[in-house]
Design an enzyme around this catalytic site. Structure first.
Site, short mmCIF file in Angstrom:
data_model
loop_
_atom_site.label_atom_id
_atom_site.label_comp_id
_atom_site.label_asym_id
_atom_site.label_seq_id
_atom_site.Cartn_x
_atom_site.Cartn_y
_atom_site.Cartn_z
CE1 TYR A 108 22.79 84.94 -77.71
CE2 TYR A 108 22.13 86.62 -79.29
CZ TYR A 108 22.07 85.32 -78.82
OH TYR A 108 21.28 84.41 -79.47
CG ASP A 179 22.02 93.60 -75.07
OD1 ASP A 179 21.10 93.50 -74.23
OD2 ASP A 179 22.19 92.78 -75.99
CE LYS A 204 17.03 85.49 -74.28
NZ LYS A 204 17.23 86.15 -75.54
C1 LIG Z 1 22.07 89.88 -74.28
C2 LIG Z 1 21.29 89.51 -75.49
N1 LIG Z 1 21.10 90.42 -76.46
C3 LIG Z 1 20.41 90.14 -77.58
C4 LIG Z 1 19.86 88.88 -77.77
C5 LIG Z 1 19.09 88.59 -79.03
O1 LIG Z 1 17.74 88.57 -78.73
P1 LIG Z 1 16.65 87.64 -79.47
O2 LIG Z 1 16.98 86.21 -79.14
O3 LIG Z 1 15.36 88.11 -78.89
O4 LIG Z 1 16.75 87.90 -80.93
C6 LIG Z 1 20.02 87.91 -76.78
C7 LIG Z 1 19.45 86.55 -76.96
O5 LIG Z 1 19.78 85.64 -76.23
C8 LIG Z 1 20.75 88.22 -75.62
O6 LIG Z 1 20.95 87.33 -74.64
#
Ligand SMILES: Cc1ncc(COP(=O)(O)O)c(C=O)c1O
Length: 381
Positions: A108, A179, A204
């Site tokens: 990401y 992740d 999510k």
């Molecule tokens: C795979 C992944 N990890 C981490 C994040 C970061 O999360 P947040 O938007 O809740 O800060 C996202 C956000 O889109 C994500 O898709």
């Protein structure tokens, strides 16, 4: 009275975890604990809550469910944070200064940016690796201290062979964090494979209603957990109690939401693969997908995220403008289906094709979703 007990399947844990002790007159679910401080006469009493940056009963309820869903039943636990990125920042605080951090090249984009900033500041030495190439990960682990990977990746939906990679990292004494946002704890549990820390953007699927920004880390390592507790207290990157409560409410229905979303995603992927305007469908549930074999062997399902490549950026842009039911918006994992051309975001890596459109499949009727999408795709011809 007896509490829910266990061990239970994840479908049951999502429902019964984090409930108050069962007693006559007790509430069935935890409340939203809105307090910045706690009554504390006399000397410091270890184990009692003291201040709202250290403890909150609503966080604790959510944390106990997340830990149980990720398979932690002893040392360690989960910690919730103000966002997934706050969780990622806390995670990177565990990587020793000067260490070699290996990270998935198509992680990401903001997680990648955070890792790059650490490297630019001279805090870590960074190596990018293709997580779908286990041999490349093995080679990178030969000279690494910490490996951070995402699987399936956002937005290319690539799949890493987590059991093999966790074994390789353990043999090389490399710490691993995963992740697990796209797979959710329902499809894979990296900690049970030997990973040290799991990261979630709780924003999510876990929350699931596009109304919360929240993150979490989960670890079964007591020492890492202790360091993370300290880091959260000193940085103050805490979750709001209301957000934690909303997320816990979302987790209750995660298994039913996810099953339905996954079923619809699989059906849409098959139909999209036959549409003339679609150059490529990226979904590990399709037998021809590069991640299919690994996903079928290592995951308990193929997930509800897919991506399609169209002829060019213009076609991708037009598709997101012509859909009526799908919502053109970023983020994912909610009850409503979202569609996004990822390269519209300036920080998206060049490895993501300009013509790639990411689809987060929600809970609407599959035929309604298909007629909206296929009509918009037909109009591109
Ligand atoms: C795979 C992944 N990890 C981490 C994040 C970061 O999360 P947040 O938007 O809740 O800060 C996202 C956000 O889109 C994500 O898709």
């Amino acid at each position: 009275m007896a509490d829910a007990g266990g061990p239970y399947s994840p479908d049951t844990v999502a429902v019964v975890g984090g409930r108050p002790p069962r007693a006559p007159g007790a509430p069935v679910g935890p409340g939203i604990e809105l307090t910045s401080t706690f009554v504390a006469p006399g000397d410091f009493a270890p184990g009692l809550p003291i201040y709202g940056r250290y403890d909150n009963a609503t966080w604790s309820a959510l944390e106990s469910v997340l830990a149980a869903l990720e398979g932690v039943d002893g040392d360690g636990g989960a910690l919730v944070y103000a966002s997934g990125m706050a969780a990622a920042t806390a995670l990177f605080s565990l990587v020793p200064r000067g260490a070699r951090l290996v990270i998935g090249a198509t992680s990401y984009n903001t997680v990648l940016a955070a890792a790059r900033e650490l490297a630019d500041a001279g805090d870590v030495r960074l190596t990018l690796v293709d997580v779908a190439d286990t041999d490349a990960v093995r080679a990178a682990c030969a000279d690494a201290d910490w490996l951070h990977l995402e699987s399936p990746t956002n937005p290319l939906i690539e799949v890493a062979d987590l059991p093999a990679i966790c074994r390789i990292a353990q043999d090389a004494a490399v710490r691993v964090s995963v992740d697990n946002t796209f797979a959710t704890p329902l499809l894979q549990n990296p900690l049970t494979l030997g990973a040290d820390v799991v990261l979630h953007s709780v924003t999510k699927y876990l929350s699931g209603h596009s109304d919360v920004v929240l993150g979490a880390l989960v670890t079964a390592d007591a020492a890492l957990h202790g360091r993370l507790v300290h880091h959260r207290v000193t940085t103050g990157s805490i979750a709001g109690p209301f957000e934690a409560w909303l997320a816990l409410r979302g987790v209750r229905t995660l298994p039913v939401r996810f099953a339905r979303q996954q079923g619809t995603a699989g059906e849409l992927a098959r139909r999209l693969a036959g549409h003339p305007a679609v150059v490529r469908v990226r979904y590990p549930g399709l037998p021809g997908d590069p991640g299919h074999e690994v996903a079928a062997r290592t995951m308990r399902g193929f997930g509800a995220m897919l991506a399609i490549d169209l002829a060019d950026a213009g076609a991708a842009r037009t598709l997101t403008e012509r859909v009526a039911l799908w919502v053109p918006a970023t983020s994912l994992g909610g009850v409503e289906s979202l569609i996004e051309r990822r390269r519209r975001i300036p920080s998206e890596p060049e490895a993501v094709p300009e013509a790639l459109v990411r689809l987060s499949v929600g809970l609407e009727d599959v035929e309604d979703l298909w007629s909206d999408l296929s009509a918009a795709l037909d109009s591109l011809a």
